[in-house]
Structures are given as structure tokens and as C-alpha cells.
Enzyme design. Structure first.
Site, PDB file in Angstrom:
ATOM      1  N   SER A   1     -35.441 -33.530   8.537  1.00  0.00           N
ATOM      2  CA  SER A   1     -35.299 -33.477   7.294  1.00  0.00           C
ATOM      3  C   SER A   1     -35.847 -32.141   6.712  1.00  0.00           C
ATOM      4  O   SER A   1     -34.714 -31.610   6.035  1.00  0.00           O
ATOM      5  CB  SER A   1     -36.924 -34.964   6.582  1.00  0.00           C
ATOM      6  OG  SER A   1     -36.003 -35.884   7.187  1.00  0.00           O
TER       7      SER A   1
ATOM      8  N   ARG B   1     -19.949 -44.800   8.627  1.00  0.00           N
ATOM      9  CA  ARG B   1     -21.182 -45.711   7.616  1.00  0.00           C
ATOM     10  C   ARG B   1     -20.926 -45.251   6.131  1.00  0.00           C
ATOM     11  O   ARG B   1     -20.287 -44.516   6.171  1.00  0.00           O
ATOM     12  CB  ARG B   1     -22.626 -44.493   7.730  1.00  0.00           C
ATOM     13  CG  ARG B   1     -22.983 -44.412   9.764  1.00  0.00           C
ATOM     14  CD  ARG B   1     -24.160 -43.639   9.791  1.00  0.00           C
ATOM     15  NE  ARG B   1     -25.320 -43.905   8.723  1.00  0.00           N
ATOM     16  CZ  ARG B   1     -26.427 -43.164   8.933  1.00  0.00           C
ATOM     17  NH1 ARG B   1     -26.713 -41.302   9.917  1.00  0.00           N
ATOM     18  NH2 ARG B   1     -27.226 -43.173   8.197  1.00  0.00           N
TER      19      ARG B   1
ATOM     20  N   GLN C   1     -32.213 -40.481   0.880  1.00  0.00           N
ATOM     21  CA  GLN C   1     -30.872 -38.862   1.100  1.00  0.00           C
ATOM     22  C   GLN C   1     -30.390 -39.248  -0.601  1.00  0.00           C
ATOM     23  O   GLN C   1     -29.595 -38.698  -1.254  1.00  0.00           O
ATOM     24  CB  GLN C   1     -29.918 -39.479   2.549  1.00  0.00           C
ATOM     25  CG  GLN C   1     -30.280 -39.783   3.260  1.00  0.00           C
ATOM     26  CD  GLN C   1     -29.633 -40.091   4.955  1.00  0.00           C
ATOM     27  OE1 GLN C   1     -28.839 -40.884   4.529  1.00  0.00           O
ATOM     28  NE2 GLN C   1     -30.192 -39.908   5.892  1.00  0.00           N
TER      29      GLN C   1
ATOM     30  N   ASP D   1     -36.840 -44.868  10.546  1.00  0.00           N
ATOM     31  CA  ASP D   1     -36.531 -44.575  11.091  1.00  0.00           C
ATOM     32  C   ASP D   1     -36.714 -44.526  12.854  1.00  0.00           C
ATOM     33  O   ASP D   1     -36.303 -44.792  13.648  1.00  0.00           O
ATOM     34  CB  ASP D   1     -36.272 -42.824  11.774  1.00  0.00           C
ATOM     35  CG  ASP D   1     -35.691 -42.522  10.236  1.00  0.00           C
ATOM     36  OD1 ASP D   1     -34.344 -43.567  10.141  1.00  0.00           O
ATOM     37  OD2 ASP D   1     -35.612 -41.106  10.580  1.00  0.00           O
TER      38      ASP D   1
ATOM     39  N   LYS E   1     -27.618 -47.223   9.872  1.00  0.00           N
ATOM     40  CA  LYS E   1     -28.445 -46.093  10.229  1.00  0.00           C
ATOM     41  C   LYS E   1     -27.237 -44.805  11.250  1.00  0.00           C
ATOM     42  O   LYS E   1     -26.131 -46.047  11.100  1.00  0.00           O
ATOM     43  CB  LYS E   1     -29.578 -46.181  11.338  1.00  0.00           C
ATOM     44  CG  LYS E   1     -30.726 -47.138  10.166  1.00  0.00           C
ATOM     45  CD  LYS E   1     -30.695 -45.489   9.168  1.00  0.00           C
ATOM     46  CE  LYS E   1     -31.606 -45.948   7.493  1.00  0.00           C
ATOM     47  NZ  LYS E   1     -31.961 -44.651   6.619  1.00  0.00           N
TER      48      LYS E   1
HETATM   49  C1  S3P Z   1     -33.701 -38.828   5.985  1.00  0.00           C
HETATM   50  C2  S3P Z   1     -33.527 -40.516   5.276  1.00  0.00           C
HETATM   51  C3  S3P Z   1     -33.335 -41.430   5.771  1.00  0.00           C
HETATM   52  C4  S3P Z   1     -33.863 -41.461   7.224  1.00  0.00           C
HETATM   53  C5  S3P Z   1     -33.257 -40.457   7.528  1.00  0.00           C
HETATM   54  C6  S3P Z   1     -33.142 -39.025   7.344  1.00  0.00           C
HETATM   55  C7  S3P Z   1     -33.839 -37.592   4.806  1.00  0.00           C
HETATM   56  O1  S3P Z   1     -32.463 -42.377   5.394  1.00  0.00           O
HETATM   57  O2  S3P Z   1     -33.176 -42.381   7.651  1.00  0.00           O
HETATM   58  O3  S3P Z   1     -32.531 -40.166   9.147  1.00  0.00           O
HETATM   59  O4  S3P Z   1     -33.862 -36.801   5.411  1.00  0.00           O
HETATM   60  O5  S3P Z   1     -34.016 -37.980   3.673  1.00  0.00           O
HETATM   61  P1  S3P Z   1     -32.143 -42.865   3.746  1.00  0.00           P
HETATM   62  O6  S3P Z   1     -32.798 -41.937   2.725  1.00  0.00           O
HETATM   63  O7  S3P Z   1     -30.578 -43.598   3.970  1.00  0.00           O
HETATM   64  O8  S3P Z   1     -33.287 -44.152   4.221  1.00  0.00           O
END
Ligand code: S3P
Length: 441
Positions: free
Chosen positions: A22, A122, A169, A319, A346
Site C-alpha cells: 500500500s 472487479r 481504496q 487481506d 478481492k
Molecule cells: C488497499 C486497501 C484494501 C486492501 C488492498 C490494499 C489499499 O482494499 O484489500 O489489498 O492499499 O488501499 P479495499 O479498500 O478494497 O478494502
């Protein structure tokens, strides 16, 4: 290509956690937007992150690899992003694609977003809907999916938005668009999610306000702020380290230290859940990086007990459910996961994929709408199965970890996608004493 993990007596050693995925995406994006030259070290050089780097370059930033995990980025600054002459290919990455939609939104440019089969399946409505409210237009494939073409604009409207799902996200996409909108953009989260965008935006000189509201969070950003180049040291990834931790916990003789991990309460749900299941977890503060606390963590063999995973922990371990399911399989008693319907969208439908992974290895498990219930085998997981990964890196790594301590080898149908998030996984597991190789058992 099939890979197989055979049972071993011991998993032990000391490793440095790979760079956080991230934070790596965000470091490249913010460096690419800032004015001046940024230096990044410890970048995760996984396929997902490299795609984000290529996309920033296609939009006008100069992105250069200067060493192992070391990157130099000359940002576009006031010049702004340019229309790309090629499609923006995000490969497997939901994070890269969704965050970049927020970035492109705030510039008068047109860009076509594409990805692999998993990413093209997705849902993107979760970011396209709020971006439309801000004034963005787009043409997308059926069901608001990739490939899609987005038309940004220089006069975005600021919005106040409450995402229907807990999603970092979505929050980050809106904040990045808000950086170039007219007025104050606000995101209200009913459950707090990872806050790396907020921390890193502040590190690059932007003012971002956040205020806790019970289990939730109110985040706001004023439009028209500029970012200034920075030096970023990417902290270690707690999501990747969870595989090493679990390998130690289920091993008959486990003892693993992971150095340089990020400690952030929006990311540590797996470690809290493991502690609830009876795993001793040690942590020692070692400093800070990229606005995050750093720790060395130690893990050892544990007599795991099943647990009801508190729903409050779900966003901070979103995750980690595939690897948590592996702990649950080795535990005694029942482990119940609920409130985790997001797992269905996911890299694969992770509820179905986890259930199938356990069943094919002789573990009793029930699928529910928003989670699963595992009947633990009290250390004696039969194994012997071939797991379908559905091109999902976290399913692949979880199954290989299960094989290190099961009674029979565990195989997976493909391992290539592990490189999207953890290119050194096989090397790290070999260092700890795992017996993982290409081919059938
Ligand atoms: C992430 C947010 C998560 C996570 C992804 C990384 C990010 O997703 O599952 O692997 O870096 O902001 P979601 O925001 O869809 O939960």
C-alpha cells in the site's frame, strides 16, 4: 505450473519484511505528482507496484530505478499530468487502478484503464460513483468494470461522501481527487480503514484533517494544495509478514523474527486475532519511516485455539483472511469469521477460495454469506490437496504455508502471481527452512 510445499520439522530464522504494498503504490503516486525530485527506498518491486510506476511515467512523471528497491521520481508538479499515449495497464492491482482513477480525475486528460482478467472482473462502481458526483465522466464495460475510459477535469466539485463499504481504496481515490477539487472534500468512514494515504499526503506537505468518530473516521482535504518532493523509506509490509508469522506458529519448531515491520492499528488485525487464538507475539519498537511506526516482531510455535474473530478487526485484517484460515485449520475448536463480505470481491472470491482450499486438504469448513466457519484439526491437518488459486497471490501463499506443517504435501495450480505482492516469497521461505518446489508431490 504446479508448486508443492512439503512438511518440514522446523521453520526458523530472521528476515527483513518486504516493503509495504500500500505504501509503495502511494509513494510512487505522490512522488509523481509532487514538484521536485523524490527518492524512495525499500520500495516493494512487485508487479502491482511496478505497474503503478509505469502508469505514472505514462502520465508524465520521470520514474527511474537507481538500485535495489531504490527509485528516483521527478514529479509533474504544477505542469500537471499529460494525456497518456497508451492504455494504462494495472495488471492485477485493484489499489493501483482505483487510486489512479482519483488522480486522473483532477486533470483535464483522458485515459483508458485496463487490467488482467481478475481485475477486469472487479467492481469499479464504488469509485466511479463518487467520481461522477465530482464531475468526472467515463465509459466502462458492463457493470462498471475495466476496461474503462475516464475523462478528468480541472474544475472538479468537492463532495462529502460516505462509502457504503469500509474501503481504503475508495477513501484514497476520493482524497486524491479532492486534492485537485474546488473546496473541501470529506469522506466519512463508518469503520476506520488503513490510513497510509492521509499520513503520506501530510508527509508530502498537504494538510489532511482526520477525526475519529467511534469506530469510524471523518477525513477531509482542501482542494488546490501542492505536493513537494520527499524522501520516503517504505516500511515493511504486515500483510506479507503474516505468512512468515503463520508459518512459525503452525510449525512444530517455529521461531521467526521479522524486522522492520510497519506497526499501524489500521493494519494489525491479524496479529491481534492470532494473539486471541493463543499465539505469543513479541514486538519491539525500532523507529519510524514514512510517518509510520516500525517494529521487529517475533513469532513461535503455538497451541492455537479457535476463536470468534471480532467483527471490529475485519477492516484491519482484510487481506489476511486466507492465512488466518490456515491458523484456524491447525487450531483446536471452531473459528468463526463474519462481517467479511468484502472478501467476495478481492483478487478472487476469497470466501469460496478459502473454503475450497481447506476442504481439498481435509479440513471441515462451512461457507457463510459473509465469512466462514472452520472446525480446527488440533495440529493434524491432513493436507494432500491441490489448491485452485484463481490467480490470487494470497490464496497461493496461504496454501504453501499450510503445506509446511500438514501431514501430507500441499500443492497449488500456479505460483506466478505471487510476484504481484511478494516476489521474494519463495526465497524467504527457503531461508526459513521450508521445502517448496515446482512440480507435483
Ligand atoms: C488497499 C486497501 C484494501 C486492501 C488492498 C490494499 C489499499 O482494499 O484489500 O489489498 O492499499 O488501499 P479495499 O479498500 O478494497 O478494502
Amino acid at each position: 505450473m504446479v508448486w508443492t510445499s512439503r512438511p518440514v520439522k522446523q521453520i526458523a530464522g530472521t528476515l527483513r519484511a518486504p516493503g509495504d504494498k500500500s505504501c509503495s503504490h502511494r509513494a510512487l503516486i505522490l512522488s509523481g505528482l509532487a514538484s521536485g525530485t523524490s527518492e524512495i527506498s525499500g520500495l516493494l518491486e512487485g508487479e502491482d507496484v511496478l505497474n503503478t510506476g509505469r502508469v505514472m511515467a505514462a502520465l508524465g512523471a520521470q520514474v527511474e530505478r537507481v538500485g535495489d528497491g531504490a527509485w528516483r521520481v521527478e514529479g509533474v508538479g504544477k505542469r500537471g499530468l499529460q494525456s497518456p499515449s497508451t492504455d494504462l495497464d494495472f495488471g492485477n492491482s485493484g489499489t493501483g487502478s482505483r487510486l489512479m482513477m482519483g488522480v486522473v480525475a483532477g486533470y483535464p486528460i483522458r485515459a483508458r484503464f485496463i487490467g488482467d482478467a481478475s481485475l477486469s472482473g472487479r467492481p469499479m462502481g464504488r469509485v466511479l460513483d463518487p467520481l461522477s458526483e465530482m464531475g468526472v465522466t467515463y465509459e466502462a464495460s458492463d457493470g462498471q468494470r475495466l476496461p474503462l475510459t475516464l475523462q478528468g477535469r480541472s474544475d472538479l466539485n468537492a463532495i462529502s461522501y460516505t462509502p457504503p463499504h469500509a474501503s481504503a481504496q475508495v477513501k484514497s481515490c476520493i482524497l486524491l481527487a479532492g486534492l485537485n477539487a474546488e473546496g473541501t472534500t470529506t469522506v466519512t468512514e463508518s469503520r476506520i480503514t488503513r490510513d497510509h494515504s492521509e499520513r503520506m499526503l501530510r508527509g508530502f506537505g498537504a494538510e489532511v484533517k482526520s477525526q475519529r468518530q467511534g469506530a469510524g473516521n471523518l477525513v477531509s482535504i482542501e482542494g488546490g494544495q501542492s505536493l513537494v518532493a520527499q524522501e520516503t523509506i517504505v516500511p515493511g509490509d504486515p500483510s506479507s509478514a503474516a505468512f512468515l508469522a503463520a508459518a512459525a506458529m503452525i510449525s512444530p519448531r517455529g521461531g521467526v523474527v521479522v524486522e522492520g515491520m510497519m506497526s499501524n492499528e489500521t493494519r494489525d488485525g491479524f496479529y491481534r486475532a492470532a494473539a486471541l487464538m493463543g499465539a505469543p507475539v513479541g514486538a519491539e519498537d525500532i523507529g519510524t519511516a514514512a510517518g509510520e511506526r516500525l517494529i521487529d516482531m517475533s513469532f513461535e510455535s503455538a497451541d492455537l485455539r479457535g476463536a470468534a474473530i471480532p467483527v471490529d478487526l475485519v477492516p484491519s485484517m482484510i487481506d489476511e483472511f486466507p492465512i488466518l484460515a490456515v491458523l484456524a485449520a491447525f487450531a483446536s475448536g471452531k473459528t468463526v469469521v463474519k462481517g467479511a463480505a468484502e472478501l467476495r470481491v478481492k483478487e478472487s472470491d476469497r470466501i469460496k477460495a478459502v473454503v475450497a482450499m481447506l476442504r481439498v486438504n481435509g479440513v471441515a469448513v462451512e461457507e457463510t454469506e459473509d465469512g466462514f466457519i472452520v472446525e480446527g484439526c488440533a495440529g493434524n491437518v491432513p493436507g494432500g490437496g491441490l489448491v485452485e488459486t484463481h490467480h490470487d497471490h494470497r490464496i497461493a501463499m496461504s496454501a504453501l504455508i499450510m503445506g509446511t506443517a500438514a501431514q501430507n504435501p500441499v500443492s497449488i495450480d500456479d505460483a506466478a502471481m505471487i510476484a504481484t505482492s511478494y516476489p521474494d516469497f519463495m526465497a524467504h521461505m527457503a531461508e526459513l527452512g521450508a521445502d517448496i518446489s515446482e512440480g507435483q508431490p
